[in-house]
Design a protein around this motif. Structure first.
Motif, PDB file in Angstrom:
ATOM      1  N   LEU A   8      41.638  74.174  39.098  1.00 36.22           N
ATOM      2  CA  LEU A   8      42.553  73.890  40.194  1.00 36.22           C
ATOM      3  C   LEU A   8      41.877  74.231  41.517  1.00 36.22           C
ATOM      4  O   LEU A   8      41.107  75.190  41.588  1.00 36.22           O
ATOM      5  N   PRO A   9      42.131  73.459  42.576  1.00 37.36           N
ATOM      6  CA  PRO A   9      41.628  73.859  43.892  1.00 37.36           C
ATOM      7  C   PRO A   9      42.080  75.284  44.222  1.00 37.36           C
ATOM      8  O   PRO A   9      43.215  75.675  43.883  1.00 37.36           O
ATOM      9  N   GLU A  10      41.228  76.054  44.856  1.00 38.65           N
ATOM     10  CA  GLU A  10      41.526  77.468  45.103  1.00 38.65           C
ATOM     11  C   GLU A  10      42.837  77.652  45.861  1.00 38.65           C
ATOM     12  O   GLU A  10      43.637  78.548  45.539  1.00 38.65           O
ATOM     13  N   LEU A  62      52.695  76.503  33.088  1.00 41.45           N
ATOM     14  CA  LEU A  62      52.219  76.075  31.777  1.00 41.45           C
ATOM     15  C   LEU A  62      51.522  74.726  31.798  1.00 41.45           C
ATOM     16  O   LEU A  62      50.487  74.541  31.152  1.00 41.45           O
ATOM     17  N   ARG A  63      52.056  73.759  32.541  1.00 42.72           N
ATOM     18  CA  ARG A  63      51.609  72.377  32.392  1.00 42.72           C
ATOM     19  C   ARG A  63      50.978  71.751  33.634  1.00 42.72           C
ATOM     20  O   ARG A  63      50.246  70.767  33.512  1.00 42.72           O
ATOM     21  N   LEU A  64      51.256  72.265  34.813  1.00 40.13           N
ATOM     22  CA  LEU A  64      50.696  71.630  36.007  1.00 40.13           C
ATOM     23  C   LEU A  64      49.168  71.584  36.006  1.00 40.13           C
ATOM     24  O   LEU A  64      48.592  70.560  36.399  1.00 40.13           O
ATOM     25  N   PRO A  65      48.456  72.634  35.594  1.00 41.83           N
ATOM     26  CA  PRO A  65      46.994  72.528  35.567  1.00 41.83           C
ATOM     27  C   PRO A  65      46.486  71.359  34.724  1.00 41.83           C
ATOM     28  O   PRO A  65      45.539  70.657  35.108  1.00 41.83           O
ATOM     29  N   ALA A  66      47.125  71.117  33.565  1.00 38.78           N
ATOM     30  CA  ALA A  66      46.713  69.999  32.710  1.00 38.78           C
ATOM     31  C   ALA A  66      47.063  68.669  33.366  1.00 38.78           C
ATOM     32  O   ALA A  66      46.273  67.715  33.320  1.00 38.78           O
ATOM     33  N   LYS A 238      38.476  68.941  30.026  1.00 37.22           N
ATOM     34  CA  LYS A 238      38.545  70.400  29.973  1.00 37.22           C
ATOM     35  C   LYS A 238      38.833  70.953  31.366  1.00 37.22           C
ATOM     36  O   LYS A 238      38.385  70.401  32.362  1.00 37.22           O
ATOM     37  N   PHE A 239      39.579  72.059  31.415  1.00 32.47           N
ATOM     38  CA  PHE A 239      39.797  72.730  32.694  1.00 32.47           C
ATOM     39  C   PHE A 239      39.903  74.231  32.466  1.00 32.47           C
ATOM     40  O   PHE A 239      40.302  74.691  31.389  1.00 32.47           O
ATOM     41  N   THR A 240      39.535  74.966  33.479  1.00 34.45           N
ATOM     42  CA  THR A 240      39.627  76.425  33.440  1.00 34.45           C
ATOM     43  C   THR A 240      41.062  76.837  33.703  1.00 34.45           C
ATOM     44  O   THR A 240      41.658  76.440  34.708  1.00 34.45           O
ATOM     45  N   ARG A 241      41.612  77.615  32.804  1.00 28.01           N
ATOM     46  CA  ARG A 241      42.984  78.077  32.995  1.00 28.01           C
ATOM     47  C   ARG A 241      43.053  79.114  34.121  1.00 28.01           C
ATOM     48  O   ARG A 241      42.315  80.115  34.084  1.00 28.01           O
ATOM     49  N   PRO A 242      43.929  78.911  35.097  1.00 27.52           N
ATOM     50  CA  PRO A 242      44.133  79.955  36.106  1.00 27.52           C
ATOM     51  C   PRO A 242      44.783  81.177  35.474  1.00 27.52           C
ATOM     52  O   PRO A 242      45.346  81.099  34.373  1.00 27.52           O
ATOM     53  N   TRP A 262      39.880  78.484  28.879  1.00 22.33           N
ATOM     54  CA  TRP A 262      39.895  77.071  29.245  1.00 22.33           C
ATOM     55  C   TRP A 262      40.775  76.296  28.272  1.00 22.33           C
ATOM     56  O   TRP A 262      41.137  76.792  27.217  1.00 22.33           O
ATOM     57  N   GLU A 263      41.109  75.084  28.663  1.00 20.92           N
ATOM     58  CA  GLU A 263      41.965  74.232  27.842  1.00 20.92           C
ATOM     59  C   GLU A 263      41.381  72.821  27.823  1.00 20.92           C
ATOM     60  O   GLU A 263      40.760  72.382  28.797  1.00 20.92           O
TER      61      GLU A 263
END
Length: 343
Positions: A8-10, A62-66, A238-242, A262-263
């Protein structure tokens, strides 16, 4: 192509963490388990998934990052095929708190205006808070309404229309009506994104077939919708989980082992165009490359087939090229990959 692993953007991560900290963390963390169960149920058509602010906050964590990762990956695939396109207006149908607009603005800095339509007032309230603090150079209009009935004409046409993770929540008749509205109000690209499950992929494929008389910009090559009964066309990001998402995931685990940092988010998509593609690739890698004994197996979609290609190690240049292929990556030339047996 996007990075192998996104984050996610910082500023967005900081703002979401701040919003969550201001609420009763026990409530939205506990609510995440129930929300996850609802999303995993394939029988959610016409059911309210988000009920109240607790559910909206649980979704945020829970879901916005994905959702953001899926959107930015699919939008980047569109930009790869039409690199000179500079959309200025956007309509996000079923926008939630606006992750799709944030992703689109990152890929297309040219975006100046966006309309976010959602039927949930809590999502709209959260979205307004996020964009007020983001200070993003884009004019956002929030509208509450039934997504299946369209939207009042803020503008007659939009360059980019996004329908993300919406169609699986409504009936087939409502899907047809919604997509008809979206296409009629689109001057550039209508982008549909659904979960990378057999159900989600089936919904996207049906939409693709219904619009096959137009230009299918991606992921298909040309307008040929190639499918196999034993294969559902989907992609992975793939993304890094905050930190706030790791807390939620840890709470949902039965094991005491720490949740992964990560997810891997799976999604299916189609970009329906009223503008032509500029890049015409030979094929697209549509799954992970498998390293076998003396050869590689590469799942490839072209305008003519969807098959796994064997590339022998003795064909050095093609082997090296294929070994580096990423899931979703386009292949410009046939000679880069095809040298041996098709299985």
């Amino acid at each position: 192509m996007q990075k192998t692993i996104l984050s996610l953007p910082e500023d967005l991560e900081r703002i979401i963490a701040k919003i969550l900290q201001q609420e009763n963390s026990n409530e939205w963390i506990e609510g995440a388990r129930l929300l996850h169960s609802r999303y995993m149920d394939d029988r959610i058509n016409n059911k309210e998934i988000i009920n109240g602010m607790r559910d909206a906050l649980s979704y945020l964590a829970l879901r916005l990052p994905a959702t953001y990762s899926q959107s930015i990956s699919a939008i980047d695939n569109v930009a790869e095929i039409i690199p000179s396109w500079m959309p200025k207006t956007m309509l996000d149908i079923g926008s939630g708190p606006g992750a799709g607009v944030i992703a689109a603005k990152e890929i297309f800095p040219s975006l100046e205006e966006a309309v976010c339509l959602d039927q949930n007032s809590d999502f709209i309230s959260i979205g307004r808070k996020i964009f007020e603090e983001l200070n993003m150079p884009i004019n956002i209009t929030w509208k509450k309404g039934d997504m299946t009935r369209g939207i009042g004409a803020e503008k007659p046409m939009y360059d980019l229309i996004l329908v993300s993770n919406v169609l699986n929540e409504i009936s087939p008749i409502q899907r047809e009506k919604l997509l008809g509205f979206a296409y009629n109000h689109c001057s550039g690209i209508l982008l549909i994104i659904e979960p990378g499950t057999p159900t989600g992929c089936g919904i996207v494929q049906t939409a693709s077939v219904n619009f096959s008389h137009t230009s299918l910009v991606a992921p298909y090559i040309g307008n040929n919708i190639i499918s196999r009964p034993d294969f559902w066309l989907h992609f992975s990001q793939k993304f890094t989980r905050p930190e706030f998402q790791r807390r939620v995931r840890q709470n949902m685990r039965d094991s005491s082992l720490m949740a992964s940092d990560w997810e891997d988010s799976k999604y299916s998509y189609v970009a329906i165009g009223k503008i032509p593609a500029e890049v015409l690739p030979w094929g697209r890698c549509v799954g992970p490359v498998k390293l076998m004994n003396g050869y590689l197996e590469v799942p490839i979609l072209t305008k003519d087939f969807l098959k796994e290609i064997k590339i022998m190690k003795r064909h050095r240049s093609q082997y090296i090229f294929a070994k580096k292929l990423k899931w979703g990556q386009i292949i410009l030339r046939e000679e880069d990959c095809i040298v041996s047996i098709v299985i």
